[in-house]
Structure formats: C-alpha cells, structure tokens
Write an enzyme that holds these catalytic residues in place. Structure first.
Site, PDB file in Angstrom:
ATOM      1  N   PRO A 140      97.294  19.798 -33.785  1.00 43.52           N
ATOM      2  CA  PRO A 140      96.301  20.580 -33.036  1.00 43.52           C
ATOM      3  C   PRO A 140      94.868  20.065 -33.079  1.00 43.52           C
ATOM      4  O   PRO A 140      93.974  20.677 -33.671  1.00 43.52           O
ATOM      5  CB  PRO A 140      96.417  21.957 -33.691  1.00 43.52           C
ATOM      6  N   CYS A 141      94.626  18.969 -32.401  1.00 41.29           N
ATOM      7  CA  CYS A 141      93.277  18.424 -32.322  1.00 41.29           C
ATOM      8  C   CYS A 141      92.330  19.367 -31.570  1.00 41.29           C
ATOM      9  O   CYS A 141      91.115  19.281 -31.739  1.00 41.29           O
ATOM     10  CB  CYS A 141      93.289  17.038 -31.701  1.00 41.29           C
TER      11      CYS A 141
END
Length: 152
Positions: A122-123
C-alpha cells in the site's frame, strides 16, 4: 513465464502479473479491457482485490514475490509499506526514518513510486508530512479514492 490478466476497478483498469505462483505486479494501465486468466494465483488476486474494493478485505493473502525486483533499499521500503495498517497513513518523513534516516525522504519517495505491486503493497498510505497527499504514480485522484475507501 509471466501470466497477466486485466481487471476493471473503481480506480481504473489494473494489469495483474503472476509468475511461478506469486504475484509480481499490479499496475495501473490505460487499456480499457478486463479479462481473467485460468491461473489459480491470478484468480485469487482478482477475488481479493474485489473484496478490498467492496470493503470486505483489509489484508491480502495472495502470495507475492518481489525478490527479483528493485534494489535492496527499494525492497526494504516495500517491506515497510506492507506493514502500514489498513486505514492508516504515515508520512514520507516517517518512512525515511524507518528505512535509513531523515535524509532519505527523496529515496523513499522514489522507491515508493517504483512499487511494482500497487494497492496490495500500500504505497498509497504514504502522505506528505504536512498531511497533504503528496504524490502517487497512479494519480492523486486514485490515491484519494483508495484512502477514502479505507476510511469508511
């Protein structure tokens, strides 16, 4: 051999790549096509992403393999990204401190932008120190949509 499928989502079309039973890529694409492979790993990934977008999944179980991608530093950043809890955010500054020191902000932002497995790693949960969204390879509209989905 890399196998691919395409999936329409609330943030646009995703290209999902699998190799040797593990997901190696989830990327935004401008291609307007959806399709499913008969591969068990790709099917699992599509199912888990659908559950995520429906608000029914907070953690992904599909196997990932990022070992042949990126530099050791990028892999360190991606590992730390994977640890950010659903619905929470951290700043680029905090990510830099976690991955090497306060002067690493540009390096972690660069590694964040090269994350090969968007959403699952989850950047999008990394924001600017002042609380603004910062950047996002997929576009700020997509980042905002993902963060809003997780805040519901």
């Amino acid at each position: 051999m890399i196998n691919e499928c395409f999936m329409d989502t609330p943030v646009g079309c995703l290209k999902i790549a699998e190799e040797k039973g593990s997901i190696v890529g989830v990327d935004y694409t401008d291609k307007d096509r959806a399709g499913y492979a008969s591969n068990e790993t790709l099917d699992q990934c599509v199912r888990e992403l659908r559950e995520y977008f429906a608000g029914d999944r907070q953690r992904f179980d599909v196997p990932l393999d990022l070992s042949r991608r990126g530099t050791p530093f990028q892999q360190k950043v991606w590992k730390r990204l994977h640890e950010i809890p659903y619905g929470e955010t951290i700043s680029y500054k905090t990510l830099a401190e976690d991955c090497g020191g306060p002067n690493y902000s540009r390096a972690v932002a660069n590694a964040n932008g090269k994350n090969p497995v968007s959403i699952i790693v989850p950047c999008h949960r990394v924001i600017a120190h002042d609380g603004s969204l910062g950047g996002y390879t997929g576009g700020l509209d997509k980042k905002e949509t993902l963060l809003d989905l997780e805040r519901r």
